[in-house]
Design a protein around this motif. Structure first.
Motif, short mmCIF file in Angstrom:
data_model
loop_
_atom_site.label_atom_id
_atom_site.label_comp_id
_atom_site.label_asym_id
_atom_site.label_seq_id
_atom_site.Cartn_x
_atom_site.Cartn_y
_atom_site.Cartn_z
N ASP A 12 76.42 40.68 6.44
CA ASP A 12 77.08 41.36 5.32
C ASP A 12 78.51 40.89 5.06
N LYS A 13 79.31 40.70 6.11
CA LYS A 13 80.72 40.34 5.89
C LYS A 13 80.85 38.98 5.19
N HIS A 14 79.86 38.12 5.30
CA HIS A 14 79.93 36.81 4.65
C HIS A 14 79.91 36.93 3.14
N TYR A 15 79.28 37.98 2.63
CA TYR A 15 79.18 38.13 1.18
C TYR A 15 80.54 38.33 0.53
N GLY A 56 82.20 35.90 -2.16
CA GLY A 56 82.72 36.43 -3.42
C GLY A 56 84.15 35.98 -3.68
N GLU A 57 84.97 36.00 -2.64
CA GLU A 57 86.36 35.53 -2.80
C GLU A 57 86.40 34.06 -3.17
N ALA A 58 85.57 33.26 -2.51
CA ALA A 58 85.53 31.82 -2.81
C ALA A 58 85.03 31.58 -4.24
N LEU A 59 84.05 32.37 -4.66
CA LEU A 59 83.53 32.23 -6.02
C LEU A 59 84.59 32.58 -7.05
N LEU A 60 85.28 33.70 -6.86
CA LEU A 60 86.32 34.09 -7.82
C LEU A 60 87.44 33.06 -7.87
N TRP A 61 87.83 32.55 -6.72
CA TRP A 61 88.87 31.52 -6.67
C TRP A 61 88.42 30.28 -7.44
N VAL A 69 78.98 41.44 -11.64
CA VAL A 69 77.74 40.68 -11.48
C VAL A 69 77.55 40.27 -10.02
N TYR A 70 78.60 39.75 -9.40
CA TYR A 70 78.46 39.33 -8.01
C TYR A 70 78.13 40.52 -7.11
N THR A 71 78.76 41.65 -7.35
CA THR A 71 78.48 42.84 -6.56
C THR A 71 77.01 43.24 -6.68
N LEU A 72 76.48 43.20 -7.89
CA LEU A 72 75.06 43.50 -8.10
C LEU A 72 74.17 42.53 -7.31
N MET A 96 99.04 29.43 -6.14
CA MET A 96 98.06 30.16 -6.90
C MET A 96 97.72 31.45 -6.16
N MET A 97 97.65 32.54 -6.90
CA MET A 97 97.29 33.82 -6.28
C MET A 97 95.82 33.83 -5.89
N LYS A 98 95.56 34.44 -4.76
CA LYS A 98 94.17 34.58 -4.30
C LYS A 98 93.53 35.74 -5.06
N PRO A 99 92.41 35.49 -5.75
CA PRO A 99 91.75 36.60 -6.44
C PRO A 99 91.28 37.64 -5.44
N HIS A 100 91.35 38.89 -5.85
CA HIS A 100 90.91 39.97 -4.97
C HIS A 100 89.52 40.42 -5.39
N LEU A 101 88.63 40.47 -4.44
CA LEU A 101 87.28 40.95 -4.69
C LEU A 101 87.23 42.43 -4.38
N ALA A 102 86.85 43.22 -5.36
CA ALA A 102 86.73 44.65 -5.13
C ALA A 102 85.69 44.90 -4.05
N PRO A 103 85.91 45.92 -3.23
CA PRO A 103 84.92 46.21 -2.19
C PRO A 103 83.56 46.54 -2.81
N PHE A 104 82.53 46.21 -2.08
CA PHE A 104 81.18 46.48 -2.56
C PHE A 104 80.89 47.96 -2.44
N ASP A 105 80.11 48.46 -3.36
CA ASP A 105 79.64 49.84 -3.28
C ASP A 105 78.40 49.85 -2.43
N GLU A 106 78.55 50.20 -1.16
CA GLU A 106 77.44 50.16 -0.22
C GLU A 106 76.39 51.23 -0.54
N ASN A 107 76.72 52.18 -1.41
CA ASN A 107 75.79 53.26 -1.69
C ASN A 107 74.83 52.95 -2.83
N VAL A 108 74.98 51.80 -3.45
CA VAL A 108 74.09 51.44 -4.55
C VAL A 108 72.77 50.97 -3.98
N ALA A 109 71.72 51.67 -4.30
CA ALA A 109 70.38 51.29 -3.83
C ALA A 109 69.60 50.77 -5.02
#
Length: 163
Positions: free
Chosen positions: A111-114, A118-123, A144-147, A1-14
């Protein structure tokens, strides 16, 4: 099974007290809510898959979970249910998610745990939904997860600096 890829978070969203609702469209909210309804029917299995995958991705996270894992799985699904339902009421959801972020900071979450979560959630969603986990559903969950993760991380940082 392919590992889902989580897009990087937008750190600039406040988010602050003003929620950028445009980050998650109405269509994405609907996709997340409908797909989660299917996963909720296998809630305990989904939670087991999630934690197995989380610890496979990063075994160093296991010590953060010192309590009863059955209880932890129940809490995970309870929070996901509340978050998914709360997408229609972001003004009420954001303060709860901020509090969750502050609490998780106290547990040693950084932060890195998020991204790993996210990867575990998508999988887990991919396994639980099978063919119903379309690219559109995945994109909606990433939004949604990124938010939610950004809100939690921002609140944790604010708590550390005493804002």
């Amino acid at each position: 099974m392919m590992k889902p890829h989580l897009a990087p978070f937008d750190e600039n969203v406040a988010l602050g007290d003003e929620v950028k609702v445009s980050m998650v469209t109405d269509a994405q909210k609907s996709l997340v809510q409908n797909s989660f309804a299917a996963v909720a029917t296998i809630a305990d299995d989904a939670a087991v898959f999630f934690y197995q995958r989380l610890f496979e991705l990063d075994p160093s996270l296991r010590p953060l979970f010192r309590g009863d894992m059955a209880e932890q799985r129940r809490k995970l699904m309870q929070m996901l249910t509340a978050a998914v339902k709360g997408l229609d009421r972001l003004d009420q959801l954001v303060p709860v998610v901020k509090d969750l972020g502050r609490r998780h900071s106290g547990y040693g979450v950084v932060d890195k745990h998020y991204e790993t979560v996210g990867e575990a959630l998508l999988w887990t969603l991919e396994v639980g939904l099978g063919r119903a986990f379309t690219p559109e559903v995945k994109e909606a969950w990433v939004a949604v997860y990124t938010l939610l993760a950004t809100t939690m991380k921002d609140a944790a940082r604010e708590a550390l600096v005493g804002v």
